[in-house]
Structure formats: C-alpha cells, structure tokens
Design a protein around this motif. Structure first.
Motif, PDB file in Angstrom:
ATOM      1  N   ALA A 189       0.805  -1.418   0.050  1.00 45.75           N
ATOM      2  CA  ALA A 189       0.088   0.108   0.094  1.00 45.75           C
ATOM      3  C   ALA A 189       0.229   0.970   0.003  1.00 45.75           C
ATOM      4  CB  ALA A 189      -0.851  -0.137   1.252  1.00 45.75           C
ATOM      5  N   ILE A 190       2.072   1.577   0.850  1.00 45.58           N
ATOM      6  CA  ILE A 190       3.183   1.932   0.626  1.00 45.58           C
ATOM      7  C   ILE A 190       3.347   2.256  -0.291  1.00 45.58           C
ATOM      8  CG2 ILE A 190       4.783   3.473   2.149  1.00 45.58           C
ATOM      9  CD1 ILE A 190       3.649   1.984   4.399  1.00 45.58           C
ATOM     10  N   ALA A 191       4.712   1.022  -0.514  1.00 47.64           N
ATOM     11  CA  ALA A 191       5.466   1.478  -2.270  1.00 47.64           C
ATOM     12  C   ALA A 191       5.186   0.481  -2.706  1.00 47.64           C
ATOM     13  CB  ALA A 191       6.816   0.807  -0.907  1.00 47.64           C
ATOM     14  N   PHE A 192       4.148   0.079  -3.773  1.00 47.27           N
ATOM     15  CA  PHE A 192       3.706  -1.314  -4.421  1.00 47.27           C
ATOM     16  C   PHE A 192       4.902  -0.872  -5.745  1.00 47.27           C
ATOM     17  CE2 PHE A 192       1.041  -2.495  -7.979  1.00 47.27           C
ATOM     18  CZ  PHE A 192       1.380  -4.030  -7.938  1.00 47.27           C
ATOM     19  N   GLU A 193       4.998   0.096  -6.222  1.00 54.04           N
ATOM     20  CA  GLU A 193       5.453   0.610  -7.766  1.00 54.04           C
ATOM     21  C   GLU A 193       6.718   0.475  -7.550  1.00 54.04           C
ATOM     22  OE1 GLU A 193       4.089   4.138  -8.742  1.00 54.04           O
ATOM     23  OE2 GLU A 193       1.531   4.079  -9.951  1.00 54.04           O
TER      24      GLU A 193
END
Length: 546
Positions: free
Chosen positions: A481-485
């Motif tokens: 949710a915070i650093a998916f990409e």
C-alpha cells in the motif's frame, strides 16, 4: 363616587443610560396612600381597565407618546432632526462597537502599538496598520520553556520533518546515496541540456552481470523487462542477461511497439556482449506463441526452464545477481519444482536452512517471520527460536547488504493491539517481549512489540531501518500500500543476490501496454547495490582481520 386605585403602586422610574443605578429602593406604598393614577378610558368598566405605564426609549428617556416608528435604534428621531450631544455620541459609539464586533468577533478588540484598546476604524479604502499590531507573546514558565507543554512552531516543524525522514534503501556506510539510477544517467543532463551519458565500461571485470529470468511469459514479466531495458542506460553500468526466449521477446516487442533497440542472442553466458542486452534461449521455442492473460502449462514449464538455467549460472559465479520476473505458483509445479515460490526453491538450491523474505524500498523495509505459511499454521510457527533467527538474518543483511552499521529494528505483535497486555492473546508477553528485552540487553536496537495497525497508520516505520512482521499479510499489505510501484522482494540470508519485483503476473493487464516497469527497474538497481555492498563488506571484514 369613589375613584379606584391603580394596581401598580410603583411609578415608572427612568434612569439615564450612563448614570449609575440608584442605591435607594422605591418606597413601598403605605396603607391609605395612593399611587399615581393612570389615565382612564371613558366608558371602560373599572374591572377591565389595564395599566398603561409610560414607555421609554433605549436610553431610558420618555417617548412622550411618540409612536415607535418615529424613533431609531439609537433613541433619536427618525426625521433627521437634531439630537443632543450625549445621544449623538452614544449612538455613534454603539454603532461602531456593533460593526467592529461583527467584523472581529465578540471578544476581539483592535489594539494599537501602545496596547490601548480603541474603537477607531480606518478610513474607507484604508487597510488597518498591521505593523503596529503586536503579536501575543508566548507564555513561558520559570525555566524559560513554553507554558502548557507547547513548543515553538519552528521547533515543531523541525521535529516533524525529522520524523518523516528515513534512511534510503541504497544509503552507504558513509551516509551518502550510492544511487545506481544517478550513475546510469537517469534524470541528469549535460551542459547542452541533453541527457547525460555515463562512461561506458566494456570489460567483464569492470561491470556486474545481472541475470533476469523471464517468468511466466503470458503475464507482464516480458513487458516490464523490455520496458526497463529499452533505453540502454542500464547497459552502461551493468550487463543484462535475460534467461528466456528470443522468439517470445520479439513477439512482445512487436505487440508493444518496442522495436528501436537490439537484443543480442547468445547460447551460453560466455557469448554475451557487454555493450548490449543479451538473451539466452532456455527451451525449444519453435512451436510456442504468446497468449497474454492465459494460464497455460507450457508457460509454467518454460518459466521453470528459465529459472533453472539462471540459477545454474548464479551458482557457478557467472552472473553476479539474479532478478526473477513473476511466476504462476500453480502452473510451474512439477516433479522438479514443489515449492510455494522462488524463495524456497533458491534456499534448497543453495543449501540454506533459513532465509528471510525481505521487502525493501526507499522508505520502508519489511521482513516476515513465517513467510509463505497458511494463516491457520502461523501461530504454531511463532516461537522464540524462529523470531530470533529472523532477527539475526535481518540484522546481518542490513549491515552487509545495505551498509547500515547500527540497524534499528521494530518488531510487530502477533495479536490485535499487540495483545492488549494479555487480554487479546499472550504471545506478546510470553514470547516476543522477553526476546526483545534480551536483545536490548546485548546492546541491539530492537524495539516493540507494536500494534501493526497503529504502527503503519502513524508512519512510525519512518523511525526505523526495518520492520519484522509476524506473518505474510501483516507485513506485505501495508508495504504494498505504501511502496507498491517501487517495492522490491529481496531474499536475505542467501550466499547469492536475488531480487524480484513486488508484484505478480497480473494477467488482467498482460499484453495491453499497461504494466509499470518501475518495480522491475528498482529490482535491478537493488541487485546491483547489494552485490556492490557485499563486496565492500567482505573487503572491510578482511581488512579488519589483518
């Protein structure tokens, strides 16, 4: 005829608005005395007569029988006639006060430089002199500290900015960014405004060879690999080798219109070019074609063939790191692959008893204790020994792979709200807290256990170098949710370097030119960073022993 007395024995008293209230109370009517006689209506019966006390205006003056419409709100006549000085001044002050209160609020007063409240207003079209208005001074206690626990605004802003900072994932031991993206020239320009070109290195000894396994070719693996490598910038700092199929990759190049760069086909790692992106075909692919978004047995077996070939070269030291594209954990199953994922397969191939699934990004690193374990069996795997093993792997990886000399680790609780002191579970009190206390007594910066929801919701993770979660979804849901990409899946505790994007096959967007290659790029950058950091760590360790 006897005249009837009025029921109102007290005459109406008038007091000027600016006069103090009288100290003497009205004298009560004595027996036999009569009060003022009100006017009587001619034929009205005595029992139906009503008192008609004399009416006064707002300033306490008698109206003298004038109707209400003849007087304004300030007590003066509406016909514009003159009023006495007191009435005129009092009316103006009342009007000014009302307008000022409507503008500034009921308790606000304009204060000039001398601090004396005033009712004066600026002329029309003129702004108030804000420079002459003093700001309220902050109250301080006897020690010079702000009262009521308040801190100056500048200190609060500085503290908040410090709390938001976190150590980047590729920060080296000297506290400086060793940015592979910067070294590759991404985002940089020369004096003429053109993209900067880093110095090329052509020999094997001056650059790292990074292997990339194709994964399931009906997913987004081929697309993100081609997009990540299409600009030939990574080729200036490393030698990419794709373990896959030239035929499959050319199909995707045509489908995605990625035709403006060349791929070098090679049969073995010894035939690769250090100036181009290389492709080693790992299975007979003459009769196979792509079916984006479809789950097929052929794609699963092809993914296994690519992985096996890449791991063989990794074990032989022919490549410096391996980046694995997503696989389908179902169609890859066979007699040779009976594992829930890449991590467990690699652990067997390298003879490693234990390892750590470590999700990393620029702002957050999360490891998990139980990994790919069904939720129903999580509790039986939460033991003091297992948590200690994962903490040891995480601590060593942060030092060796990420160059952090004194790591600071947060440990999450197993139960909701970290057990609420035993009310919602006893694992925190019985297992996790005693273990953390032992590590703290040894001088290690390990803290917790923290409730997972509040820990991530308040961004407390920014104060730590890594977070150890108890089970898979507790750590991976907030991480993605915070650093998916930009997230990367890194396997810690392995003798070789392996990374992968933090996403899956994404069949729903495969072949549609919708996949984002950022996570694949970050996986390649992280592999290069970790490989370099490990070499530096070994050199430092060897130098310390001399």
């Amino acid at each position: 005829m006897e005249q009837r007395q009025s029921d109102d024995s007290n005459p109406t008293r008038t007091t000027p608005s600016d006069a103090p209230a009288p100290d003497v109370q009205p004298r009560a009517t004595q027996a036999g005395e009569s009060g003022p006689t009100p006017p009587q209506t001619g034929n009205q019966p005595a029992g139906n007569r009503q008192d008609n006390p004399q009416r006064t205006n707002r300033n306490g003056e008698p109206r003298n029988g004038e109707p209400r419409s003849e007087r304004n709100r300030d007590g003066g006549p509406r016909d514009g006639g003159p009023r006495d000085g007191n009435q005129r001044e009092g009316g103006r002050n009342q009007r000014d006060n009302r307008q000022q209160q409507q503008k500034n609020g009921p308790d606000d007063k304009s204060t000039p430089a001398n601090g004396t409240p005033t009712n004066e207003r600026p002329e029309r079209g003129q702004r108030p002199n804000q420079q002459n208005q003093q700001r309220p001074k902050q109250q301080r206690d006897g020690q010079g500290q702000p009262a009521n626990g308040q801190r100056p605004a500048e200190n609060r802003q500085r503290d908040e900015s410090q709390n938001e900072r976190s150590r980047p994932a590729n920060e080296n031991r000297n506290g400086q960014r060793d940015s592979i993206a910067q070294e590759a020239g991404l985002g940089q320009r020369d004096a003429s405004g053109q993209p900067a070109q880093p110095a090329e290195t052509n020999s094997r000894g001056e650059r790292l060879v990074i292997g990339i396994s194709l994964g399931d070719y009906n997913g987004i693996g081929p697309e993100v690999i081609l997009k990540a490598l299409q600009y030939n910038r990574l080729q200036k700092i490393c030698t990419p080798v794709i373990y896959g199929s030239m035929r499959i990759l050319n199909r995707y190049r045509n489908l995605l219109n990625l035709k403006d760069w060349n791929l070098n086909g090679a049969q073995t790692i010894g035939q690769i070019s250090h100036k181009l992106t290389n492709v080693i075909t790992c299975w007979p692919d003459q009769n196979q074609d792509i079916q984006p978004g479809q789950v097929t047995a052929d794609a699963g077996q092809a993914a296994l063939a690519c992985l096996q070939r890449a791991v063989d070269d990794l074990k032989d030291g022919k490549i410096d790191a391996l980046v694995t594209a997503p696989i389908n954990k179902n169609n890859i199953q066979s007699d040779e692959f009976k594992f829930p994922g890449h991590t467990e397969y690699l652990a067997q191939e390298f003879g490693v008893q234990d390892n750590l699934m470590f999700l990393v990004s620029q702002t957050l690193r999360v490891g998990v204790v139980t990994g790919h374990v069904p939720l129903g069996r999580v509790r039986q795997n939460i033991t003091r020994e297992r948590i200690a093993q994962k903490l040891t792997l995480m601590m060593h990886s942060l030092k060796q792979d990420f160059g952090i000399e004194k790591p600071k680790i947060a440990v999450l609780g197993l139960n909701p709200h970290a057990g609420e002191e035993g009310l919602l579970g006893t694992e925190e009190n019985d297992i996790i807290k005693p273990l953390i206390a032992d590590w703290r007594n040894k001088g290690q910066l390990v803290f917790g256990p923290y409730p997972a929801d509040g820990f991530f919701g308040t961004r407390a993770y920014t104060k730590f170098d890594a977070v150890l979660a108890m089970y898979h979804d507790q750590g991976l849901i907030p991480f993605k949710a915070i650093a998916f990409e930009e997230g990367v899946n890194f396997t810690a505790g392995m003798p070789a370097v392996r990374t992968s994007p933090d996403h899956g096959t994404a069949y729903d967007i495969a072949g549609k030119d919708l996949a984002d290659e950022t996570s694949m790029l970050q996986a390649i950058y992280t592999a290069i960073d970790v490989a370099r950091n490990r070499k530096e760590f070994v050199e430092l360790e060897e130098g310390a022993l001399k």
